[in-house]
Design an enzyme around this catalytic site. Structure first.
Site, short mmCIF file in Angstrom:
data_model
loop_
_atom_site.label_atom_id
_atom_site.label_comp_id
_atom_site.label_asym_id
_atom_site.label_seq_id
_atom_site.Cartn_x
_atom_site.Cartn_y
_atom_site.Cartn_z
N HIS A 165 27.09 0.61 25.99
CA HIS A 165 25.62 0.65 25.94
C HIS A 165 25.09 2.01 26.40
CE1 HIS A 165 25.88 -3.81 25.74
NE2 HIS A 165 26.85 -3.62 26.62
N SER A 286 16.54 29.28 20.19
CA SER A 286 15.19 28.95 19.75
C SER A 286 14.40 30.23 19.64
CB SER A 286 14.55 28.02 20.78
OG SER A 286 13.15 28.10 20.69
N LYS A 292 17.04 28.14 25.38
CA LYS A 292 17.65 27.06 24.60
C LYS A 292 18.88 27.48 23.81
CE LYS A 292 15.72 23.53 23.18
NZ LYS A 292 15.05 22.62 22.27
N GLU A 299 24.20 18.55 14.81
CA GLU A 299 23.09 17.78 14.22
C GLU A 299 23.23 17.71 12.70
OE1 GLU A 299 19.26 18.68 16.88
OE2 GLU A 299 20.48 20.44 16.49
#
Ligand code: ARG
Length: 470
Positions: A165, A286, A292, A299
């Site tokens: 979970h 970024s 970042k 992704e």
């Protein structure tokens, strides 16, 4: 199309809606050359095998065969040099090549299509293309598995939290976690091998659907093109695309595995988790936030699964309900498979690169493994083993120990012996031996378990398997 055709083609009902007449629309919907040109090499190889067989069976002369084969090789060079003028009017790759052949060698070109139809021709070309892609996928999966094995070996004993979970469950080793993916990707590889074996039958000679009256030798062409033998039923041969569906089903399952792994990499590389750092090569910055580092490759691997699954559903839907034998619907089989293959190969290569480069933050993993009372099961097991308490009761006692640790704001292994004895007076000092995450992981030596020595066994099994299978 001539201007005359255009005029006569204009239609009162819907002519105004379209700038060009229906004949042009027909050409547009009918043509597949925009994408099936990808099959040129398979088409030429298939035609050479066919012409050779026709000559061997005395259906065409050796002289005609030589002209045809020479012409086809010229066309191959023209296409590869970018000198070939593909024409939409000629519909597809088969007719484009045949038309060029007749320009090059004259009427002899017309003999090539003896005892053949575009129906078995396209079934052959496409099958050979899919066969090549399934082989490529199997090879890429092998590289991914090898890379994972190297990293798993390195991290056989690196402790991290195991989750259920997405909540901390029990300490596991990072090597064990990586080996879970080795299992998945090995099965994906064997699925590719399975579908390769089933698809490796040659469609050539099924002709339009009923076979042919010419005395052809289907075994010869099958052998020449690397198939185990010819397909057995000519109607099935021109009707089915399940070889492509199987490949795409295997691709979808593999992509689903890739997406789960990619998702974990995304989670692990957040500053909050900090378990891994992706190399610069597989991340981006970024444009506005200088701090970042984004896991774009992970992704995109995660996202490619959407296209691949969609491609499978698209072909399943095209094929459902089609009466036997060939229908033009089946021309719509190709783009989905082309798209899925490209996406899968890219995703596999990107994942292999990411895994190879991944920097592992062992300290963050270990600390996270120790939080969340991850050794509670070890305490319960100890109570069962050492004190002979039934597991359900041990579970209850442990629950109270966790509550006490929570109250004191400490980890389970930082409770004092007094603390533990206040819950159960049979507990001794020896309990601390099982409460650290390292010992917890090392104790799980059951077959397939997370202990470093078990992970080592899993790694050795897969190394041997790779050696055997090549
Ligand atoms: N371009 C066609 C396809 O991809 C080739 C087969 C055409 N056969 C036919 N009977 N019209 O399916």
């Amino acid at each position: 199309m001539s201007d005359d055709t255009k005029k006569s083609a204009s239609n009162q009902m819907w002519g105004g809606r379209f700038a060009s007449g229906p004949a042009a629309i027909m050409e547009e919907i009918n043509a597949s050359i925009g994408y099936d040109r990808k099959l040129y090499a398979q088409d030429i190889d298939g035609s050479i095998a066919h012409a050779t067989m026709l000559a061997d069976c005395h259906i065409i002369s050796a002289e005609d065969r030589d002209k045809i084969v020479h012409g086809l090789n010229t066309i191959r060079s023209e296409i590869e040099a970018g000198d070939f003028a593909f024409s939409r009017k000629l519909e597809d790759i088969h007719m484009n090549i045949e038309a060029r052949l007749s320009e090059l060698i004259g009427p002899t070109a017309g003999r090539l299509h003896t005892a053949r139809s575009r129906n078995d021709q396209v079934a052959l070309d496409f099958r050979m293309w899919v066969r090549g892609e399934a082989e490529k996928a199997a090879g890429l999966l092998k590289s991914l598995v090898e890379t994972l094995l190297t990293r798993a070996e390195e991290h056989r004993a690196t402790v991290m939290p195991g989750f259920t979970h997405l909540q901390t469950a029990q300490p596991v080793t990072f090597g064990h976690h990586l080996m879970a993916y080795v299992e998945m990707f090995s099965r994906d590889r064997s699925r590719m091998a399975d579908c390769l074996e089933r698809m490796n039958e040659c469609p050539l000679g099924a002709a339009a659907l009923a076979g042919t009256g010419f005395p052809i030798d289907r075994h010869q062409t099958a052998k020449a093109l690397g198939f185990a033998g010819p397909t057995r039923n000519s109607i099935d041969t021109v009707s089915d695309r399940d070889f492509a569906l199987e490949y795409m089903a295997a691709a979808s399952i593999c992509a689903t595995h890739l997406s789960r792994f990619a998702e974990e990499i995304v989670i692990w590389s957040t500053p909050q988790f900090g378990f891994v750092t992706l190399s610069d090569a597989f991340s981006t910055g970024s444009s506005i936030m200088p701090q970042k580092k984004n896991p774009d490759a992970a992704e995109l691997v995660r996202a490619k699964t959407g296209r691949i699954n969609g491609d499978l559903v698209s072909l399943l839907t095209v094929m459902k309900g089609l009466p036997l034998a060939y229908s033009k619907d089946m021309q719509e089989d190709k783009e989905a498979v082309f798209d899925a293959a490209e996406a899968l190969e890219l995703a596999l290569a990107a994942m292999t690169g990411m895994v190879a480069d991944l920097a592992v933050n062992e300290k963050a993993m270990r600390e996270a493994a120790a939080s969340g009372y991850s050794t509670a099961t070890d305490l319960a097991d100890w109570l069962v083993r050492e004190l002979g308490i039934p597991f359900r009761e041990a579970h209850h006692v442990t629950g109270r120990a966790v509550a006490l640790a929570e109250e004191k704001g400490v980890r389970l292994d930082r409770l004092t012996l007094d603390d533990l004895q206040s819950i159960h007076d049979g507990i001794t000092d020896a309990v601390f031996d099982v409460l650290t995450v390292k010992k917890s992981a090392a104790s799980r030596k059951s077959f397939g378990g997370t202990a470093p020595q078990e992970v080592g066994r899993q790694i050795r099994y897969h190394r041997r398997k790779l050696d055997k299978e090549g």
